[in-house]
Design an enzyme around this catalytic site. Structure first.
Site, PDB file in Angstrom:
ATOM      1  N   LYS A 114       0.860  -1.194   0.000  1.00 12.71           N
ATOM      2  CA  LYS A 114       0.000   0.000   0.000  1.00 12.71           C
ATOM      3  C   LYS A 114       0.888   1.232   0.000  1.00 12.71           C
ATOM      4  O   LYS A 114       2.033   1.174   0.454  1.00 12.71           O
ATOM      5  CB  LYS A 114      -0.873   0.025   1.255  1.00 12.71           C
ATOM      6  CG  LYS A 114      -2.148   0.807   1.087  1.00 12.71           C
ATOM      7  CD  LYS A 114      -3.207  -0.024   0.387  1.00 12.71           C
ATOM      8  CE  LYS A 114      -4.507   0.681   0.199  1.00 12.71           C
ATOM      9  NZ  LYS A 114      -5.551  -0.227  -0.316  1.00 12.71           N
ATOM     10  N   GLY A 228     -18.217   7.414  -2.930  1.00 15.35           N
ATOM     11  CA  GLY A 228     -17.130   7.455  -3.911  1.00 15.35           C
ATOM     12  C   GLY A 228     -17.182   6.195  -4.744  1.00 15.35           C
ATOM     13  O   GLY A 228     -18.262   5.659  -5.016  1.00 15.35           O
TER      14      GLY A 228
HETATM   15  P1  NAD Z   1     -13.329   7.542  -2.852  1.00 18.87           P
HETATM   16  O1  NAD Z   1     -12.313   8.563  -2.627  1.00 18.87           O
HETATM   17  O2  NAD Z   1     -13.772   7.258  -4.233  1.00 18.87           O
HETATM   18  O3  NAD Z   1     -14.640   7.884  -1.994  1.00 18.87           O
HETATM   19  C1  NAD Z   1     -14.599   8.103  -0.615  1.00 18.87           C
HETATM   20  C2  NAD Z   1     -15.994   8.522  -0.176  1.00 18.87           C
HETATM   21  O4  NAD Z   1     -16.027   8.586   1.248  1.00 18.87           O
HETATM   22  C3  NAD Z   1     -16.412   9.912  -0.703  1.00 18.87           C
HETATM   23  O5  NAD Z   1     -17.760   9.880  -1.078  1.00 18.87           O
HETATM   24  C4  NAD Z   1     -16.234  10.797   0.533  1.00 18.87           C
HETATM   25  O6  NAD Z   1     -17.089  11.912   0.520  1.00 18.87           O
HETATM   26  C5  NAD Z   1     -16.640   9.815   1.624  1.00 18.87           C
HETATM   27  N1  NAD Z   1     -16.178  10.206   2.946  1.00 18.87           N
HETATM   28  C6  NAD Z   1     -14.968  10.740   3.303  1.00 18.87           C
HETATM   29  N2  NAD Z   1     -14.975  11.023   4.625  1.00 18.87           N
HETATM   30  C7  NAD Z   1     -16.176  10.646   5.099  1.00 18.87           C
HETATM   31  C8  NAD Z   1     -16.793  10.679   6.376  1.00 18.87           C
HETATM   32  N3  NAD Z   1     -16.135  11.160   7.427  1.00 18.87           N
HETATM   33  N4  NAD Z   1     -18.060  10.207   6.492  1.00 18.87           N
HETATM   34  C9  NAD Z   1     -18.725   9.730   5.415  1.00 18.87           C
HETATM   35  N5  NAD Z   1     -18.208   9.674   4.184  1.00 18.87           N
HETATM   36  C10 NAD Z   1     -16.964  10.125   4.038  1.00 18.87           C
HETATM   37  O7  NAD Z   1     -12.779   6.213  -2.131  1.00 18.87           O
HETATM   38  P2  NAD Z   1     -13.149   4.696  -2.447  1.00 18.87           P
HETATM   39  O8  NAD Z   1     -12.198   4.191  -3.439  1.00 18.87           O
HETATM   40  O9  NAD Z   1     -14.624   4.588  -2.649  1.00 18.87           O
HETATM   41  O10 NAD Z   1     -12.727   4.038  -1.043  1.00 18.87           O
HETATM   42  C11 NAD Z   1     -13.632   4.011   0.057  1.00 18.87           C
HETATM   43  C12 NAD Z   1     -13.211   2.891   0.984  1.00 18.87           C
HETATM   44  O11 NAD Z   1     -13.216   1.673   0.268  1.00 18.87           O
HETATM   45  C13 NAD Z   1     -11.800   3.044   1.576  1.00 18.87           C
HETATM   46  O12 NAD Z   1     -11.769   2.486   2.871  1.00 18.87           O
HETATM   47  C14 NAD Z   1     -10.960   2.205   0.636  1.00 18.87           C
HETATM   48  O13 NAD Z   1      -9.757   1.764   1.250  1.00 18.87           O
HETATM   49  C15 NAD Z   1     -11.933   1.070   0.374  1.00 18.87           C
HETATM   50  N6  NAD Z   1     -11.612   0.305  -0.824  1.00 18.87           N
HETATM   51  C16 NAD Z   1     -11.701   0.870  -2.073  1.00 18.87           C
HETATM   52  C17 NAD Z   1     -11.375   0.103  -3.187  1.00 18.87           C
HETATM   53  C18 NAD Z   1     -11.488   0.631  -4.593  1.00 18.87           C
HETATM   54  O14 NAD Z   1     -11.281  -0.153  -5.538  1.00 18.87           O
HETATM   55  N7  NAD Z   1     -11.844   1.894  -4.796  1.00 18.87           N
HETATM   56  C19 NAD Z   1     -10.958  -1.214  -3.031  1.00 18.87           C
HETATM   57  C20 NAD Z   1     -10.901  -1.752  -1.746  1.00 18.87           C
HETATM   58  C21 NAD Z   1     -11.235  -0.981  -0.657  1.00 18.87           C
END
Ligand code: NAD
Length: 426
Positions: A114, A228
């Site tokens: 990571k 997101g």
């Molecule tokens: P992203 O940046 O696309 O979206 C993040 C979202 O979380 C946004 O809508 C933001 O407004 C919201 N957010 C931020 N702070 C917040 C809060 N305090 N309360 C509520 N909402 C809040 O990120 P993502 O890629 O969707 O990742 C989100 C989670 O999923 C993370 O934990 C990430 O590690 C995990 N994840 C993502 C992927 C991927 O492929 N994108 C894969 C595995 C895990």
């Protein structure tokens, strides 16, 4: 390994200490050899870099960047890059550890890594973001590559950032190296269905969990925190794959609730225009806070934003029957015990959100062979891997009478420990 230690962006919980506690619990159940346990408790390698970047106004701003290669016993390390203002090395270590267990639980031949940069993307212009992304690769490029370590998008990073990084790495190598990074656009070696893969894998887990629990997903109510990549596709695919009614959604600014159902596409359109789903009330939804959303009486709750949002303080108030952890680390160990005792069925993060890395692995395979698969092939192969992994974990939890997180650790740790042992590292 560097000495510094700091806190997770979202709270006073140290996320890396949490991953170690979780590993310790599984090691005890598995009666793991102490030397193997010691190897698996720490990252094998990490690199910290300082990135001076020229801003649009001509000034130089200095950023901190990190990459942790937690364990590569089963293959090249793999894991996303986060651009978050409060990014810390311990958060990155924790996420790299989870990537190790994630790749192992879905049985793909990769280790866990990571990385990230402490920065606020909302305060950077597109050209500043490009210079920052390229600066990261100029420093980190020496420890990256398809056979060494392959980054991908995560919080606040996206296919455009992956493309700048792949381009910079290719310039450094003197030839195109599409396989150095995944989550690229389709035009440059991306895989079909990579965009929604994380949520898609989560939906297949929920489908299997619902079958095991005798819950009908058609018309089941679902609340999603975060809108997101993970959250917005959880909403649209929750509706499409499960037939669920999306009753609540939120983002960092707040959320909305409608027991009659929220249209995920209209909500996304609203977020695109207004920056948040918070005021998406035109179709009858009412505002709701992030805290209230978590405590709604729903069939499925999908935290899809930040870590440590379900703690000992609110775990007793969680009413969902299935907790589908699309976010990494949304639940603390103390909260885990409370949820288990209250009968909440948790699909642990590194299983629930593994769809992204599975399709990233497919992207690496397609890049290596320069031969690209259609939607149906990607979807079927993803479904097969996730469904097998889900049942391996569910079965182990029943056999050992432990919660699903410890069961998932047992499945994953056994596989990594075997590779470490066979290689003679411990
Ligand atoms: P992203 O940046 O696309 O979206 C993040 C979202 O979380 C946004 O809508 C933001 O407004 C919201 N957010 C931020 N702070 C917040 C809060 N305090 N309360 C509520 N909402 C809040 O990120 P993502 O890629 O969707 O990742 C989100 C989670 O999923 C993370 O934990 C990430 O590690 C995990 N994840 C993502 C992927 C991927 O492929 N994108 C894969 C595995 C895990």
């Amino acid at each position: 390994m560097a000495e510094e230690s700091s806190q997770s962006p979202n709270s006073s919980f140290n996320l890396f200490a949490i991953t170690q506690t979780q590993l310790d619990a599984a090691a005890e159940v598995l009666e793991l050899d102490p030397a193997l346990h010691a190897v698996l408790r720490e990252p094998l390698r990490e690199m910290h870099v300082t990135l001076p970047v020229r801003m649009d106004d001509g000034s130089i701003k200095v950023f901190k960047g990190y990459r942790v290669q937690y364990n590569d016993a089963r293959g090249a390390t793999k894991g996303g890059l986060r651009f978050h203002p409060n990014e810390t090395i311990d958060t990155i270590r924790a996420l790299a550890a989870w990537m190790t267990w994630k790749c192992a639980v879905v049985d793909i031949p990769l280790g866990g890594g990571k990385g990230g940069i402490a920065c606020n993307t909302k305060e950077l212009s597109s050209s500043e973001l490009e210079r920052l992304s390229r600066a990261y690769i100029r420093q980190m490029g020496r420890i990256l590559g398809p056979e060494m370590d392959v980054p991908a998008p995560d919080m606040y990073t996206n296919p455009q950032i992956m493309t700048w990084m792949m381009d910079e790495y290719s310039v450094m190598r003197g030839h195109n190296e599409f396989g150095v990074i995944t989550g690229k656009p389709l035009a440059l070696g991306g895989s079909r269905l990579r965009n929604d893969a994380t949520a898609r894998g989560g939906m297949y887990c929920i489908r299997e969990a619902a079958k095991a629990l005798g819950i009908e997903t058609q018309g089941a109510t679902m609340a999603i925190q975060g809108y997101g990549n993970a959250g917005q596709y959880a909403a649209s695919l929750g509706q499409k794959i499960l037939g669920a009614t999306i009753v609540a959604i939120s983002d960092s600014q707040g959320g909305v609730y409608d027991p009659d159902g929220i249209n995920p596409y209209w909500a996304l359109e609203h977020k695109r225009k207004n920056g948040s789903v918070k005021d998406f009330t035109a179709t009858g939804a009412t505002p709701i806070s992030n805290q209230e959303l978590l405590e709604l009486d729903v069939d499925i709750l999908a935290p899809s934003a930040l870590e440590n949002v379900i703690t000992a303080r609110n775990a007793g108030n969680i009413k969902a029957r299935i907790l589908a952890e699309l976010a990494n680390g949304p639940t603390t160990p103390q909260a885990d015990d409370i949820l288990y005792n209250h009968g909440v069925y948790t699909i642990p993060d590194f299983l629930c959100n593994a769809g992204g890395v599975v399709v990233s692995y497919f992207e690496m395979v397609q890049n290596a062979y320069d031969y690209y698969w259609d939607d149906q092939v990607v979807d079927e192969r993803l479904d097969t891997r996730i469904t097998q992994a889900f049942h391996a974990v569910h079965k182990r939890a029943q056999e050992l009478n432990v919660n699903n997180r410890i069961a998932a650790y047992c499945v994953a740790v056994e596989r990594v420990a075997e590779a470490v042992r066979l290689r003679g590292w411990a």
